[in-house]
Scaffold this motif. Structure first.
Motif, PDB file in Angstrom:
ATOM      1  N   UNK A 124       0.834  -1.197   0.000  1.00 21.94           N
ATOM      2  CA  UNK A 124       0.000   0.000   0.000  1.00 21.94           C
ATOM      3  C   UNK A 124       0.873   1.252   0.000  1.00 21.94           C
ATOM      4  N   UNK A 167       1.827   4.866   0.885  1.00 21.77           N
ATOM      5  CA  UNK A 167       1.471   5.760   1.994  1.00 21.77           C
ATOM      6  C   UNK A 167       2.148   7.107   1.810  1.00 21.77           C
ATOM      7  N   UNK A 168       1.881   8.008   2.742  1.00 21.05           N
ATOM      8  CA  UNK A 168       2.394   9.371   2.616  1.00 21.05           C
ATOM      9  C   UNK A 168       3.901   9.409   2.340  1.00 21.05           C
ATOM     10  N   UNK A 169       4.663   8.582   3.034  1.00 19.89           N
ATOM     11  CA  UNK A 169       6.113   8.696   2.968  1.00 19.89           C
ATOM     12  C   UNK A 169       6.785   7.747   1.992  1.00 19.89           C
ATOM     13  N   UNK A 170       6.036   6.809   1.428  1.00 22.96           N
ATOM     14  CA  UNK A 170       6.698   5.931   0.464  1.00 22.96           C
ATOM     15  C   UNK A 170       5.705   5.356  -0.549  1.00 22.96           C
ATOM     16  N   UNK A 226       7.703  -0.464  -0.868  1.00 16.42           N
ATOM     17  CA  UNK A 226       8.592  -1.063   0.109  1.00 16.42           C
ATOM     18  C   UNK A 226       9.830  -1.529  -0.663  1.00 16.42           C
ATOM     19  N   UNK A 252      11.366   4.763   1.766  1.00 13.15           N
ATOM     20  CA  UNK A 252      11.730   5.294   3.085  1.00 13.15           C
ATOM     21  C   UNK A 252      12.215   4.161   3.975  1.00 13.15           C
ATOM     22  N   UNK A 253      12.993   4.531   4.972  1.00 12.57           N
ATOM     23  CA  UNK A 253      13.499   3.511   5.888  1.00 12.57           C
ATOM     24  C   UNK A 253      14.589   4.059   6.778  1.00 12.57           C
ATOM     25  N   UNK A 269      14.300  -1.207   5.152  1.00  8.78           N
ATOM     26  CA  UNK A 269      12.986  -1.234   5.785  1.00  8.78           C
ATOM     27  C   UNK A 269      12.738  -2.683   6.177  1.00  8.78           C
ATOM     28  N   UNK A 287      16.018   8.037  10.243  1.00 12.05           N
ATOM     29  CA  UNK A 287      14.923   7.678   9.348  1.00 12.05           C
ATOM     30  C   UNK A 287      14.880   8.672   8.203  1.00 12.05           C
ATOM     31  N   UNK A 311      13.792  12.338   8.064  1.00  9.93           N
ATOM     32  CA  UNK A 311      12.521  12.392   8.786  1.00  9.93           C
ATOM     33  C   UNK A 311      12.743  12.395  10.290  1.00  9.93           C
TER      34      UNK A 311
END
Lengths: 455, 455
Positions: free
Chosen positions: A1, A3-6, A9, A25-26, A44, A82, A109
């Motif tokens: 799914x 999401x806002x930051x990525x 995966x 992101x991770x 991640x 992060x 982040x």
């Protein structure tokens, strides 16, 4: 799914996506600089990927300057910070999964302090106490995380199997007025000005539910003030419980061995990635798991020079010896074995009494009961339950329990309690044979024991 | 599964089995005698079947005598006694499922006392207090049982959906050193000589787990000393919780509305039998569930003549009015609607602060938060969480909480806490719109409230 930051995966980035701009992101797993290039390994929960930041040759001076600054910035990011990264997917046959990211932008982040209180790369071994005290970041270590991932696969497999038998999942009360077995292990609660206890087990409630829902299961916390600081005891543990109407102990043993087999098979099927991290292969569980009686076990021990008072429970040293003999004789299934028909007086009051038998020169009442062990470890315990009120009262009295304080439970035996049987299993205990952990605490997210109330 | 006391569940007996001898077991639902024939209706959790005992015409005198005695015996069995029956399957087009059993033998497994403390046929209406005090046999009433069966279908549907998003099931500690939000609603526990509390929510722990497992969920008990005796509060309730790394409140709202839709659809698909018993059709949930902001809600209420102090929470009367207006305007999905962007000061300390806005002439800080309501009832609450330590400390202080007593939680924000978001949902609350129950207690097996500690 997404999401806002990525958008993806890490494991979702494949060589086929070459040229695509992605946002991931991770955590900063490692970072190094070689000449004008910064190499950042981003992590991640799905894996690792290398992100390369370099100053382009064919770009405006402005862009060159921006990337030069970026390379510098990236090199200075503390480990475990992060970040979100924008970049372009590039095939790279040398990279572990055949891809890397050409980094274009990075957003910090949350910057991490250094040094970390615990090495999360897994390269430095840490003592279990240090690990548990630093559990939020200990769980970033692949082998710590692997165990909790497998716990989740286990509960899924247990439920899937029980659904096929038409079990209903129930939630029984955890704040109770009187203990199942009484005793000093009860955890006291102050409930609206009244003294109460935390449930040691859903025992009496799941029994009552067999008189309506018939087949019930519950996976929920249970509490014992365990004064013994061993690798196998938790003050708060997850108890897997079933109870079945119109069944006896042999019926529920069949359910239990299938549960164990199903979890084991689910680990191999869905959890192989995590088993590899743990470098552990759970034993094959062939059914039926061998059954030996208490009497046979007692006699094996005697032949080995260990003489238990007939009727008494076995301790860890006895189980170690017994399981050694059984394994040698091929009488376990991957280390698992049942001991059945325990002396009635050594079991809880609700256990159905069986026939009398002579053991070591003593006449002993047996019971319709069993333990499932793995080597020296008790994994589960169960029995046919008494379904007649008079018998229950007698057994309570014999154990110094006052039937009046169990009237809320006993009275329903006047109105059609069916014959029933069931078992309870420590979920974290089951993880010992199936994940190879040396301590049940490692199968709890934030374990609770005598000494540990935080984190 | 065939067990000691029965070969078949009642619903497994079909006309195609005509002539087969079977062993079934259950409760005596009704019994009557017509001439020389005894009609016994046997019930198990799968249904009802008529068992007919009659004296055969073509049999030995001995057999005739035995059956005569049996007819007499059957007629005298008290209702709700537990029996096992052997008999032969017979087609009977007049019977509800086209079959009955010609009874040959009966064993009384547990004789019930009469009268019963509660009518279980469901024909006599009983007060909810009487029902809950007699819960073990109240759950034999089809409509009582239906709700718990649907609860089980709900947890299955919730987990199935979350697995598709790769969530990990976790078990966070229930005995904790400090409360999430502090306050008088904490239930005290005496833990190895230390004062501790029962978790009101897995909030802080599930947050910490996002820094390793990333996507986590838990379905587990949570406790609040609710002093308000309403149909919607339990002192021990089942909390469905998720927390997601790299997500914000909008992302987790999407997960939430899909969870609700999946449960509703699972009820219609797998629970239709139980919905029929309840004579209830859950509302259709079309996505997205409409969102309105706190500001819009505040203004709707004002237009309706209800003026709330800007920034204050809404109470039940306000939500009743608001949902009426929204339903009239078609701005709910089957009665469900989100209220988003609540005033920051009205939310818990871990809620991410948003932009400032003017509401009713006052400048108010909003937050990245939401409630999911159904009509006047709050079903779930969630938000983007703060992931920076300094912000958390500030919000704690503003609420009179001492950051030092949360140090066990705060310190991990120094070591790479990702941005994250999540929600908690009362499982029993969700059952109100989806099963039509008027009281959340009916969705608990043995509810706990101010007054109720047994059964």
């Amino acid at each position: 799914m997404k999401t806002k930051y990525r958008e993806f995966k890490i494991s979702e980035i494949t060589p086929e996506m070459e040229g695509k701009e992605v946002k991931i992101a991770g955590w900063v797993h490692s970072v190094r600089r070689v000449g004008k290039i910064a190499f950042l390994v981003l992590r991640d929960y799905t894996g690792l990927i290398q992100v390369t930041f370099r100053v382009p040759k064919d770009a405006s001076d402005e862009e060159k300057e921006r990337m030069k600054e970026l390379v510098k910035k990236v090199t200075q990011i503390p480990l475990e910070s992060v970040v979100a990264v924008k970049g372009v997917v590039r095939r790279d046959p040398r990279a572990p999964r055949g891809v890397e990211i050409a980094g274009k932008e990075i957003e910090i982040l949350n910057e991490a302090k250094s040094p970390l209180p615990l090495d999360v790369s897994g390269k430095v071994d840490a003592h279990i106490d240090t690990r548990l005290s630093n559990r939020p970041i200990d769980l970033r270590r692949p082998e710590s995380q692997a165990v909790l991932r497998l716990v989740s696969i286990a509960t899924k497999a247990i439920r899937s199997y029980l659904y096929t038998l038409d079990f209903t999942e129930v939630f029984t009360p955890k704040i109770i007025a009187s203990g199942t077995e009484g005793g000093a292990q009860m955890v006291p609660v102050f409930y609206f000005g009244k003294n109460a206890f935390l449930a040691q087990s859903p025992q009496l409630y799941k029994e009552l539910l067999t008189s309506s829902l018939e087949y019930v299961f519950e996976i929920a916390p249970a509490w014992r003030h365990e004064e013994s600081d061993t690798p196998y005891h938790l003050a708060e543990f997850i108890s897997v419980d079933i109870e079945m109407a119109f069944a006896d102990y042999e019926d529920v043993m069949k359910v239990l061995e299938n549960v164990v087999k199903n979890v084991r098979d689910a680990f191999v099927r869905e959890g192989s990635k995590w088993l590899e991290v743990l470098n552990y292969q759970p034993p094959e569980v062939n059914l039926p798991i061998p059954r030996i009686s208490y009497k046979e076990a007692w006699e094996i021990l005697k032949a080995e020079g260990i003489e238990i008072e007939p009727g008494e429970d076995f301790g860890t040293p006895e189980l170690r010896k017994l399981s050694e003999v059984l394994e040698k004789e091929g009488k376990t299934s991957g280390g698992f074995y049942f001991i059945v028909e325990w002396p009635a007086d050594a079991r809880p009051f609700y256990t159905k009494r069986g026939r009398k038998e002579e053991i070591g020169g003593k006449e002993i009442y047996l019971s319709e009961s069993f333990d499932l062990n793995w080597k020296h470890l008790e994994i589960s315990s169960g029995s046919t339950r008494i379904h007649k009120r008079a018998e229950l009262e007698e057994e309570m009295k014999a154990r110094g329990l006052n039937p009046q304080s169990f009237e809320w439970y006993l009275k329903w035996f006047d109105y059609g309690m069916p014959p029933h049987a069931g078992w309870g299993m420590g979920l974290q205990r089951l993880m010992v044979p199936l994940t190879g952990i040396p301590n049940v605490r490692l199968a709890a997210s934030f374990p609770r024991d005598m000494k540990r109330l935080v984190p």
